[in-house]
Design a protein around this motif. Structure first.
Motif, PDB file in Angstrom:
ATOM      1  N   ARG A 319      59.006  54.303  42.174  1.00 52.66           N
ATOM      2  CA  ARG A 319      58.864  54.963  40.878  1.00 52.66           C
ATOM      3  C   ARG A 319      60.621  55.251  39.849  1.00 52.66           C
ATOM      4  O   ARG A 319      61.407  55.344  39.375  1.00 52.66           O
ATOM      5  CB  ARG A 319      58.566  55.394  39.406  1.00 52.66           C
ATOM      6  CG  ARG A 319      57.775  53.652  39.754  1.00 52.66           C
ATOM      7  CD  ARG A 319      56.061  54.149  38.408  1.00 52.66           C
ATOM      8  NE  ARG A 319      55.674  53.048  38.237  1.00 52.66           N
ATOM      9  CZ  ARG A 319      54.174  52.975  37.156  1.00 52.66           C
ATOM     10  NH1 ARG A 319      53.717  54.638  36.551  1.00 52.66           N
ATOM     11  NH2 ARG A 319      53.733  52.240  37.252  1.00 52.66           N
ATOM     12  N   ARG A 322      63.456  53.856  39.874  1.00 54.97           N
ATOM     13  CA  ARG A 322      63.459  52.922  39.030  1.00 54.97           C
ATOM     14  C   ARG A 322      64.563  51.726  37.568  1.00 54.97           C
ATOM     15  O   ARG A 322      64.801  50.956  37.635  1.00 54.97           O
ATOM     16  CB  ARG A 322      62.120  52.331  38.035  1.00 54.97           C
ATOM     17  CG  ARG A 322      61.768  50.830  36.975  1.00 54.97           C
ATOM     18  CD  ARG A 322      60.890  51.097  36.347  1.00 54.97           C
ATOM     19  NE  ARG A 322      60.485  50.332  35.473  1.00 54.97           N
ATOM     20  CZ  ARG A 322      61.042  50.326  33.891  1.00 54.97           C
ATOM     21  NH1 ARG A 322      61.334  51.181  33.659  1.00 54.97           N
ATOM     22  NH2 ARG A 322      60.312  48.934  33.930  1.00 54.97           N
ATOM     23  N   SER A 323      64.672  52.673  37.542  1.00 53.56           N
ATOM     24  CA  SER A 323      66.081  52.657  36.499  1.00 53.56           C
ATOM     25  C   SER A 323      67.609  52.147  36.625  1.00 53.56           C
ATOM     26  O   SER A 323      68.792  51.514  36.401  1.00 53.56           O
ATOM     27  CB  SER A 323      66.909  54.119  35.643  1.00 53.56           C
ATOM     28  OG  SER A 323      66.791  54.859  36.386  1.00 53.56           O
ATOM     29  N   ARG A 326      66.655  48.342  38.426  1.00 56.94           N
ATOM     30  CA  ARG A 326      66.381  46.973  37.327  1.00 56.94           C
ATOM     31  C   ARG A 326      67.164  47.074  36.095  1.00 56.94           C
ATOM     32  O   ARG A 326      66.912  48.791  36.064  1.00 56.94           O
ATOM     33  CB  ARG A 326      65.165  46.803  37.344  1.00 56.94           C
ATOM     34  CG  ARG A 326      64.544  46.539  39.170  1.00 56.94           C
ATOM     35  CD  ARG A 326      62.873  46.365  38.329  1.00 56.94           C
ATOM     36  NE  ARG A 326      63.007  44.944  37.742  1.00 56.94           N
ATOM     37  CZ  ARG A 326      63.037  44.220  38.736  1.00 56.94           C
ATOM     38  NH1 ARG A 326      63.490  43.980  39.948  1.00 56.94           N
ATOM     39  NH2 ARG A 326      62.987  42.774  37.708  1.00 56.94           N
ATOM     40  N   PRO A 328      67.370  46.578  31.647  1.00 58.77           N
ATOM     41  CA  PRO A 328      66.590  45.790  31.032  1.00 58.77           C
ATOM     42  C   PRO A 328      65.854  44.301  30.446  1.00 58.77           C
ATOM     43  O   PRO A 328      64.588  44.450  30.238  1.00 58.77           O
ATOM     44  CB  PRO A 328      67.473  45.689  29.150  1.00 58.77           C
ATOM     45  CG  PRO A 328      69.197  46.483  30.077  1.00 58.77           C
ATOM     46  CD  PRO A 328      69.717  46.178  31.258  1.00 58.77           C
ATOM     47  N   SER A 334      71.990  47.614  40.523  1.00 58.26           N
ATOM     48  CA  SER A 334      72.675  48.706  41.068  1.00 58.26           C
ATOM     49  C   SER A 334      72.184  48.452  43.032  1.00 58.26           C
ATOM     50  O   SER A 334      71.634  47.964  43.456  1.00 58.26           O
ATOM     51  CB  SER A 334      71.280  50.330  41.498  1.00 58.26           C
ATOM     52  OG  SER A 334      71.838  50.910  42.404  1.00 58.26           O
TER      53      SER A 334
END
Length: 341
Positions: A319, A322-323, A326, A328, A334
């Motif tokens: 996690r 995570r940003s 993936r 929105p 990435s």
């Protein structure tokens, strides 16, 4: 580690274990079963269950991996007499030319061992996003500071030190090393931090840039060249973690104090590095917070007999990235990613 049969400390923080023939054979049975159930080790359903499948490995192997994961005194581990040996296929001239069948058992061995340290991850900016990477010499890259060089030392570094999403550990499996090309390791326990300027080294006064292999990929998911200032040591001051990539780390422009502190750290790293010789089938595991790794020079022949390693990187907390992985709408955007299942 002293209480585990077949283990010995090669230097501070660097351990070696030689599996007995019985244990190695039992590990081989696990790999045989996996290859009957899954075509490849990057099958998403296998990856989700890799820890479960690894539980079938002998206790002696799992105990050693627990020490690497949980003991801060173990920063690097070499496992010898494992269940896989030299690759049955020639060393490819390019990672894109590897036969998919060439490393099936080797990849399952990497995956089950890596699962004891975290979740397997890959970068879309490296080798077309493949989870398992090939470390081999490539024509035209002999002098570069990447895993594809040969005529120059691959200087000591943490893996992907430029990124906050770098791996927690990596596994390097030797598939071929006929010329006995050396690997180098230096661990945090080998360094004398009392002789270093910790106030400076713990401060964000350094730039750690991506290597040329990351930067070679074009496109929207290419790693940024805008490098923020970072410290090169972090964590507990009495036992620091490392974040330095020797050829790609520099002090902020004009910061002479940081430049001197970095030079002193580099000098210790160079003086205290341990040389390892990996044979076919040997597995090198590295704690990416507690150790730097590198490689010596060699003469690449490009005739199918050159040094060939397979690499897998893992993170303890998926996690954390995570940003980066993936967007929105759930779309992978990435350079840092894991196959989705």
């Amino acid at each position: 580690m002293d209480n585990i049969p077949g283990t010995k400390e090669l230097d501070r923080g660097i351990w070696e274990v030689t599996l007995t023939d019985r244990v190695s054979s039992a590990c081989g049975d696990v790999l045989d079963a996996l290859s009957r159930s899954f075509e490849t080790a990057d099958d998403p359903m296998f990856l989700r269950r890799a820890v479960r499948h690894a539980s079938a490995l002998p206790a002696e192997v799992l105990d050693v991996m627990d020490e690497l994961k949980y003991s801060e005194s173990v920063a690097s581990l070499v496992i010898r007499n494992g269940p896989v040996g030299e690759a049955a296929y020639p060393t490819p001239a390019h990672w894109r030319e590897r036969d998919p069948k060439a490393t099936v058992h080797q990849d399952f061995w990497l995956a089950v061992m890596g699962s004891q340290l975290g979740d397997a991850v890959g970068w879309s900016s490296l080798q077309d996003g493949r989870l398992f990477n090939d470390v081999l010499p490539m024509p035209g890259q002999e002098e570069e500071q990447t895993g594809h060089s040969s005529r120059t030392d691959l200087q000591l570094h943490v893996e992907d030190g430029f990124s906050d999403d770098r791996c927690d550990a990596l596994a390097l499996l030797c598939l071929r090393n006929q010329e006995e090309v050396t690997s180098t390791i230096v661990t945090a326990p080998q360094l004398d931090f009392s002789q270093l300027d910790l106030d400076v080294l713990f401060a964000p006064r350094f730039l750690i840039k991506p290597d040329s292999e990351h930067l070679r990929r074009a496109g929207a998911d290419r790693p940024t060249t805008e490098t923020p200032a970072r410290p090169v040591l972090f964590g507990a001051r009495e036992s620091p973690y490392l974040r330095i990539d020797i050829p790609y780390t520099e002090a902020l422009p004009g910061d002479l104090q940081a430049e001197q502190a970095l030079d002193e750290l580099r000098a210790q790293v160079a003086e205290r590095a341990t040389v390892l010789r990996l044979a076919e089938g040997d597995l090198l595991l590295v704690d990416n917070y507690r150790a730097l790794h590198g490689r010596g020079t060699f003469r690449a022949r490009y005739d199918g007999t050159d040094r060939w390693m397979r690499k897998l990187t893992v993170v303890r907390d998926l996690r954390r990235s995570r940003s980066a992985r993936r967007g929105p709408q759930g779309r992978a955007i990435s350079h840092f990613r894991r196959p989705e299942g």
